[in-house]
Write a protein that holds these residues in place. Sequence first.
Motif, PDB file in Angstrom:
ATOM      1  N   LEU A   1       0.836  -1.196   0.000  1.00  0.00           N
ATOM      2  CA  LEU A   1       0.000   0.000   0.000  1.00  0.00           C
ATOM      3  C   LEU A   1       0.871   1.246   0.000  1.00  0.00           C
ATOM      4  N   GLU A   2       1.906   1.247   0.815  1.00  0.00           N
ATOM      5  CA  GLU A   2       2.805   2.410   0.904  1.00  0.00           C
ATOM      6  C   GLU A   2       3.491   2.685  -0.430  1.00  0.00           C
ATOM      7  N   ASP A   3       3.982   1.627  -1.089  1.00  0.00           N
ATOM      8  CA  ASP A   3       4.624   1.798  -2.397  1.00  0.00           C
ATOM      9  C   ASP A   3       3.619   2.273  -3.447  1.00  0.00           C
ATOM     10  N   SER A   4       2.421   1.736  -3.392  1.00  0.00           N
ATOM     11  CA  SER A   4       1.382   2.160  -4.330  1.00  0.00           C
ATOM     12  C   SER A   4       1.039   3.632  -4.147  1.00  0.00           C
ATOM     13  N   LEU A   5       0.912   4.058  -2.908  1.00  0.00           N
ATOM     14  CA  LEU A   5       0.611   5.468  -2.636  1.00  0.00           C
ATOM     15  C   LEU A   5       1.741   6.380  -3.099  1.00  0.00           C
ATOM     16  N   ALA A   6       2.976   5.968  -2.864  1.00  0.00           N
ATOM     17  CA  ALA A   6       4.124   6.774  -3.296  1.00  0.00           C
ATOM     18  C   ALA A   6       4.141   6.890  -4.822  1.00  0.00           C
ATOM     19  N   LEU A   7       3.880   5.793  -5.513  1.00  0.00           N
ATOM     20  CA  LEU A   7       3.827   5.837  -6.977  1.00  0.00           C
ATOM     21  C   LEU A   7       2.671   6.702  -7.460  1.00  0.00           C
ATOM     22  N   TRP A   8       1.521   6.578  -6.803  1.00  0.00           N
ATOM     23  CA  TRP A   8       0.360   7.398  -7.178  1.00  0.00           C
ATOM     24  C   TRP A   8       0.698   8.881  -7.045  1.00  0.00           C
ATOM     25  N   GLU A   9       1.329   9.243  -5.936  1.00  0.00           N
ATOM     26  CA  GLU A   9       1.702  10.645  -5.718  1.00  0.00           C
ATOM     27  C   GLU A   9       2.695  11.117  -6.770  1.00  0.00           C
ATOM     28  N   ARG A  10       3.657  10.267  -7.119  1.00  0.00           N
ATOM     29  CA  ARG A  10       4.619  10.633  -8.165  1.00  0.00           C
ATOM     30  C   ARG A  10       3.887  10.806  -9.495  1.00  0.00           C
ATOM     31  N   GLY A  11       2.956   9.932  -9.770  1.00  0.00           N
ATOM     32  CA  GLY A  11       2.176  10.050 -10.996  1.00  0.00           C
ATOM     33  C   GLY A  11       1.385  11.347 -11.058  1.00  0.00           C
ATOM     34  N   GLU A  12       0.793  11.730  -9.938  1.00  0.00           N
ATOM     35  CA  GLU A  12       0.054  13.000  -9.884  1.00  0.00           C
ATOM     36  C   GLU A  12       0.989  14.181 -10.174  1.00  0.00           C
ATOM     37  N   THR A  13       2.168  14.147  -9.593  1.00  0.00           N
ATOM     38  CA  THR A  13       3.155  15.211  -9.814  1.00  0.00           C
ATOM     39  C   THR A  13       3.563  15.268 -11.282  1.00  0.00           C
ATOM     40  N   LEU A  14       3.825  14.117 -11.850  1.00  0.00           N
ATOM     41  CA  LEU A  14       4.222  14.059 -13.256  1.00  0.00           C
ATOM     42  C   LEU A  14       3.099  14.524 -14.180  1.00  0.00           C
ATOM     43  N   ALA A  15       1.867  14.146 -13.874  1.00  0.00           N
ATOM     44  CA  ALA A  15       0.725  14.565 -14.691  1.00  0.00           C
ATOM     45  C   ALA A  15       0.567  16.085 -14.672  1.00  0.00           C
ATOM     46  N   LYS A  16       0.750  16.679 -13.494  1.00  0.00           N
ATOM     47  CA  LYS A  16       0.657  18.145 -13.402  1.00  0.00           C
ATOM     48  C   LYS A  16       1.766  18.813 -14.189  1.00  0.00           C
TER      49      LYS A  16
END
Length: 72
Positions: free
Chosen positions: A28-43
């Motif tokens: 879950l922690e790794d998934s959340l970290a990747l999700w947050e990185r994805g959000e940053t990259l999308a922005k």
Amino acid sequence: MDETLGYEQARDELAEVVTKLEAGGLSLEDSLALWERGETLAKLCDRHLAGARERIENALAAAESEGDPTTR
């Protein structure tokens, strides 16, 4: 946010993030970290695209005003 990444770099990394998330098997922690990185990259990608869109609109407006004899 990593402002040094160009559009293509950010897009490619975002694609990698999505692939990893879709593959699953992460904590879950790794998934959340990747999700947050994805959000940053999308922005970041959105900002690059908005900047490109603005440059195109400005170039078109300049070309139109050069071709319009009433603006000379």
